[in-house]
Motif scaffolding. Structure first.
Motif, PDB file in Angstrom:
ATOM      1  N   SER A  25       0.821  -1.219   0.000  1.00 20.21           N
ATOM      2  CA  SER A  25       0.000   0.000   0.000  1.00 20.21           C
ATOM      3  C   SER A  25       0.850   1.262   0.000  1.00 20.21           C
ATOM      4  O   SER A  25       0.422   2.313  -0.466  1.00 20.21           O
ATOM      5  CB  SER A  25      -0.920   0.020   1.220  1.00 20.21           C
ATOM      6  OG  SER A  25      -0.188   0.344   2.405  1.00 20.21           O
ATOM      7  N   GLY A  26       2.056   1.177   0.572  1.00 22.77           N
ATOM      8  CA  GLY A  26       2.924   2.349   0.665  1.00 22.77           C
ATOM      9  C   GLY A  26       2.628   3.226   1.865  1.00 22.77           C
ATOM     10  O   GLY A  26       3.373   4.179   2.132  1.00 22.77           O
ATOM     11  N   TYR A  27       1.564   2.925   2.608  1.00 25.66           N
ATOM     12  CA  TYR A  27       1.236   3.722   3.795  1.00 25.66           C
ATOM     13  C   TYR A  27       2.129   3.316   4.964  1.00 25.66           C
ATOM     14  O   TYR A  27       2.303   2.122   5.244  1.00 25.66           O
ATOM     15  CB  TYR A  27      -0.228   3.547   4.186  1.00 25.66           C
ATOM     16  CG  TYR A  27      -1.172   4.416   3.393  1.00 25.66           C
ATOM     17  CD1 TYR A  27      -1.435   5.726   3.790  1.00 25.66           C
ATOM     18  CD2 TYR A  27      -1.787   3.936   2.237  1.00 25.66           C
ATOM     19  CE1 TYR A  27      -2.289   6.538   3.048  1.00 25.66           C
ATOM     20  CE2 TYR A  27      -2.639   4.737   1.487  1.00 25.66           C
ATOM     21  CZ  TYR A  27      -2.889   6.044   1.905  1.00 25.66           C
ATOM     22  OH  TYR A  27      -3.727   6.850   1.172  1.00 25.66           O
ATOM     23  N   MET A  28       2.679   4.309   5.653  1.00 27.05           N
ATOM     24  CA  MET A  28       3.585   4.024   6.748  1.00 27.05           C
ATOM     25  C   MET A  28       2.916   3.217   7.855  1.00 27.05           C
ATOM     26  O   MET A  28       3.508   2.273   8.394  1.00 27.05           O
ATOM     27  CB  MET A  28       4.154   5.320   7.331  1.00 27.05           C
ATOM     28  CG  MET A  28       5.212   5.070   8.394  1.00 27.05           C
ATOM     29  SD  MET A  28       5.908   6.579   9.040  1.00 27.05           S
ATOM     30  CE  MET A  28       6.648   7.234   7.577  1.00 27.05           C
ATOM     31  N   GLU A  29       1.680   3.569   8.195  1.00 31.64           N
ATOM     32  CA  GLU A  29       0.996   2.853   9.268  1.00 31.64           C
ATOM     33  C   GLU A  29       0.819   1.372   8.927  1.00 31.64           C
ATOM     34  O   GLU A  29       0.952   0.505   9.793  1.00 31.64           O
ATOM     35  CB  GLU A  29      -0.370   3.495   9.558  1.00 31.64           C
ATOM     36  CG  GLU A  29      -0.295   4.884  10.170  1.00 31.64           C
ATOM     37  CD  GLU A  29      -0.335   6.010   9.149  1.00 31.64           C
ATOM     38  OE1 GLU A  29      -0.629   7.147   9.533  1.00 31.64           O
ATOM     39  OE2 GLU A  29      -0.063   5.728   7.952  1.00 31.64           O
ATOM     40  N   GLU A  30       0.515   1.096   7.662  1.00 32.59           N
ATOM     41  CA  GLU A  30       0.368  -0.302   7.263  1.00 32.59           C
ATOM     42  C   GLU A  30       1.712  -1.021   7.303  1.00 32.59           C
ATOM     43  O   GLU A  30       1.789  -2.206   7.653  1.00 32.59           O
ATOM     44  CB  GLU A  30      -0.266  -0.400   5.876  1.00 32.59           C
ATOM     45  CG  GLU A  30      -1.720   0.061   5.848  1.00 32.59           C
ATOM     46  CD  GLU A  30      -2.437  -0.260   4.557  1.00 32.59           C
ATOM     47  OE1 GLU A  30      -2.173  -1.345   3.977  1.00 32.59           O
ATOM     48  OE2 GLU A  30      -3.268   0.554   4.113  1.00 32.59           O
ATOM     49  N   SER A  31       2.774  -0.309   6.963  1.00 27.82           N
ATOM     50  CA  SER A  31       4.106  -0.928   7.033  1.00 27.82           C
ATOM     51  C   SER A  31       4.464  -1.276   8.473  1.00 27.82           C
ATOM     52  O   SER A  31       5.083  -2.307   8.734  1.00 27.82           O
ATOM     53  CB  SER A  31       5.170  -0.014   6.422  1.00 27.82           C
ATOM     54  OG  SER A  31       5.551   1.031   7.294  1.00 27.82           O
ATOM     55  N   PHE A  32       4.067  -0.427   9.426  1.00 33.08           N
ATOM     56  CA  PHE A  32       4.350  -0.711  10.832  1.00 33.08           C
ATOM     57  C   PHE A  32       3.647  -1.991  11.281  1.00 33.08           C
ATOM     58  O   PHE A  32       4.219  -2.801  12.021  1.00 33.08           O
ATOM     59  CB  PHE A  32       3.902   0.449  11.720  1.00 33.08           C
ATOM     60  CG  PHE A  32       4.771   1.681  11.629  1.00 33.08           C
ATOM     61  CD1 PHE A  32       5.981   1.666  10.977  1.00 33.08           C
ATOM     62  CD2 PHE A  32       4.366   2.870  12.223  1.00 33.08           C
ATOM     63  CE1 PHE A  32       6.779   2.792  10.900  1.00 33.08           C
ATOM     64  CE2 PHE A  32       5.147   4.010  12.162  1.00 33.08           C
ATOM     65  CZ  PHE A  32       6.355   3.972  11.491  1.00 33.08           C
ATOM     66  N   ILE A  33       2.398  -2.158  10.854  1.00 37.52           N
ATOM     67  CA  ILE A  33       1.673  -3.369  11.215  1.00 37.52           C
ATOM     68  C   ILE A  33       2.340  -4.585  10.583  1.00 37.52           C
ATOM     69  O   ILE A  33       2.510  -5.632  11.230  1.00 37.52           O
ATOM     70  CB  ILE A  33       0.189  -3.261  10.790  1.00 37.52           C
ATOM     71  CG1 ILE A  33      -0.513  -2.182  11.629  1.00 37.52           C
ATOM     72  CG2 ILE A  33      -0.526  -4.605  10.966  1.00 37.52           C
ATOM     73  CD1 ILE A  33      -1.933  -1.873  11.197  1.00 37.52           C
ATOM     74  N   ALA A  34       2.772  -4.457   9.327  1.00 33.96           N
ATOM     75  CA  ALA A  34       3.484  -5.552   8.659  1.00 33.96           C
ATOM     76  C   ALA A  34       4.765  -5.902   9.411  1.00 33.96           C
ATOM     77  O   ALA A  34       5.086  -7.085   9.601  1.00 33.96           O
ATOM     78  CB  ALA A  34       3.811  -5.164   7.218  1.00 33.96           C
ATOM     79  N   CYS A  35       5.492  -4.884   9.845  1.00 35.18           N
ATOM     80  CA  CYS A  35       6.734  -5.107  10.608  1.00 35.18           C
ATOM     81  C   CYS A  35       6.444  -5.862  11.900  1.00 35.18           C
ATOM     82  O   CYS A  35       7.169  -6.796  12.271  1.00 35.18           O
ATOM     83  CB  CYS A  35       7.396  -3.776  10.947  1.00 35.18           C
ATOM     84  SG  CYS A  35       8.068  -2.870   9.547  1.00 35.18           S
ATOM     85  N   ASN A  36       5.404  -5.458  12.590  1.00 32.84           N
ATOM     86  CA  ASN A  36       5.070  -6.094  13.862  1.00 32.84           C
ATOM     87  C   ASN A  36       4.614  -7.531  13.658  1.00 32.84           C
ATOM     88  O   ASN A  36       5.015  -8.430  14.398  1.00 32.84           O
ATOM     89  CB  ASN A  36       3.986  -5.290  14.591  1.00 32.84           C
ATOM     90  CG  ASN A  36       4.500  -3.962  15.107  1.00 32.84           C
ATOM     91  OD1 ASN A  36       5.700  -3.793  15.322  1.00 32.84           O
ATOM     92  ND2 ASN A  36       3.613  -3.004  15.292  1.00 32.84           N
TER      93      ASN A  36
END
Length: 254
Positions: free
Chosen positions: A90-101
């Motif tokens: 998606s490129g959204y930072m918040e979604e990347s954080f969830i993916a990282c977690n």
């Protein structure tokens, strides 16, 4: 039947794909509902590059991620990774954080072959220092501790034309460095990045040295003194930040 691709791996998801798609949609709806303009505007100030933000406070993002992870925690690792991939895309930072977690939550299931997936995510999806550090501090840090033979791959990353891959080579060792691990490898990576002109790469390896100094102050200080005339001041300031005043002063002397 639907086939999802993760780093060249094709695997069938069949009927359950709808549930996985619903999970991503529900997360995005939660993020949209939790967004506010003030958080979005203040968040952008921390980045030089253009970023995609919903504008959700980090604590709320983490909470949303934890709650939705409960609904997928019993799925196979490859299915969870495919969800992470969708979030990254998606490129959204918040979604990347969830993916990282999410990828970190299942670190006990890591296998050597997962390295290729993680490398792809950094190369293809990481686009800012926050996503880089969140992923590398946790997922990559845990992976390298479990499979230190991949330190040789990290050392190759220093030659990348991608600034985030270069930064990742250093910040993937932040957590192991806190434990006093891999000091020789840390110095090798710092050597390779020493003259890098990118300030975010400089800050990355400076941070790595700073954390390593907490367990190996004498060795890191010696390294800094041997290289301070070549090391960019940005990296130098980061590296000595946790040292006693007298050592800081010596390091900063011209």
């Amino acid at each position: 039947m639907v086939l999802i691709h993760v780093t060249g791996v094709r695997f069938p998801l069949g009927p359950q794909y709808k549930n996985m798609k619903d999970t991503i949609g529900a997360i995005r709806n939660e993020l949209k509902k939790s967004a506010d303009k003030k958080t979005k505007e203040s968040g952008r100030k921390f980045f030089k590059e253009k970023i995609k933000l919903y504008g959700v406070k980090t604590a709320i993002v983490s909470k949303i991620g934890r709650e939705y992870f409960k609904t997928i925690r019993n799925k196979k690792k490859i299915e969870i990774f495919s969800l992470c991939e969708k979030l990254w895309q998606s490129g959204y930072m918040e979604e990347s954080f969830i993916a990282c977690n999410w990828s970190y939550y299942i670190f006990k299931q890591y296998e050597p072959k997962d390295f290729e997936i993680f490398k792809k995510w950094i190369n293809k999806y990481v686009s800012n220092w926050a996503s880089c550090d969140t992923f590398c501090n946790h997922t990559m840090g845990a992976f390298i501790e479990m499979y230190p033979q991949f330190l040789s791959d990290l050392k190759k990353w220093v030659k990348s034309d991608n600034r985030w891959v270069c930064r990742a080579s250093a910040v993937s060792l932040i957590v192991p460095a806190k434990k006093g691990k891999f000091l020789k490898d840390i110095f090798k990576i710092a050597d390779a990045l020493l003259l890098d002109q990118d300030d975010l790469v400089q800050k990355g390896y400076g941070w790595m040295l700073k954390v390593a100094s907490q367990a190996h102050q004498t060795e890191v200080f010696r390294y800094i003194m041997n290289n301070k005339n070549k090391m960019p001041r940005t990296a130098l300031r980061y590296a000595i930040e946790k040292m006693p005043s007298e050592l800081k002063n010596k390091a900063m002397e011209k």
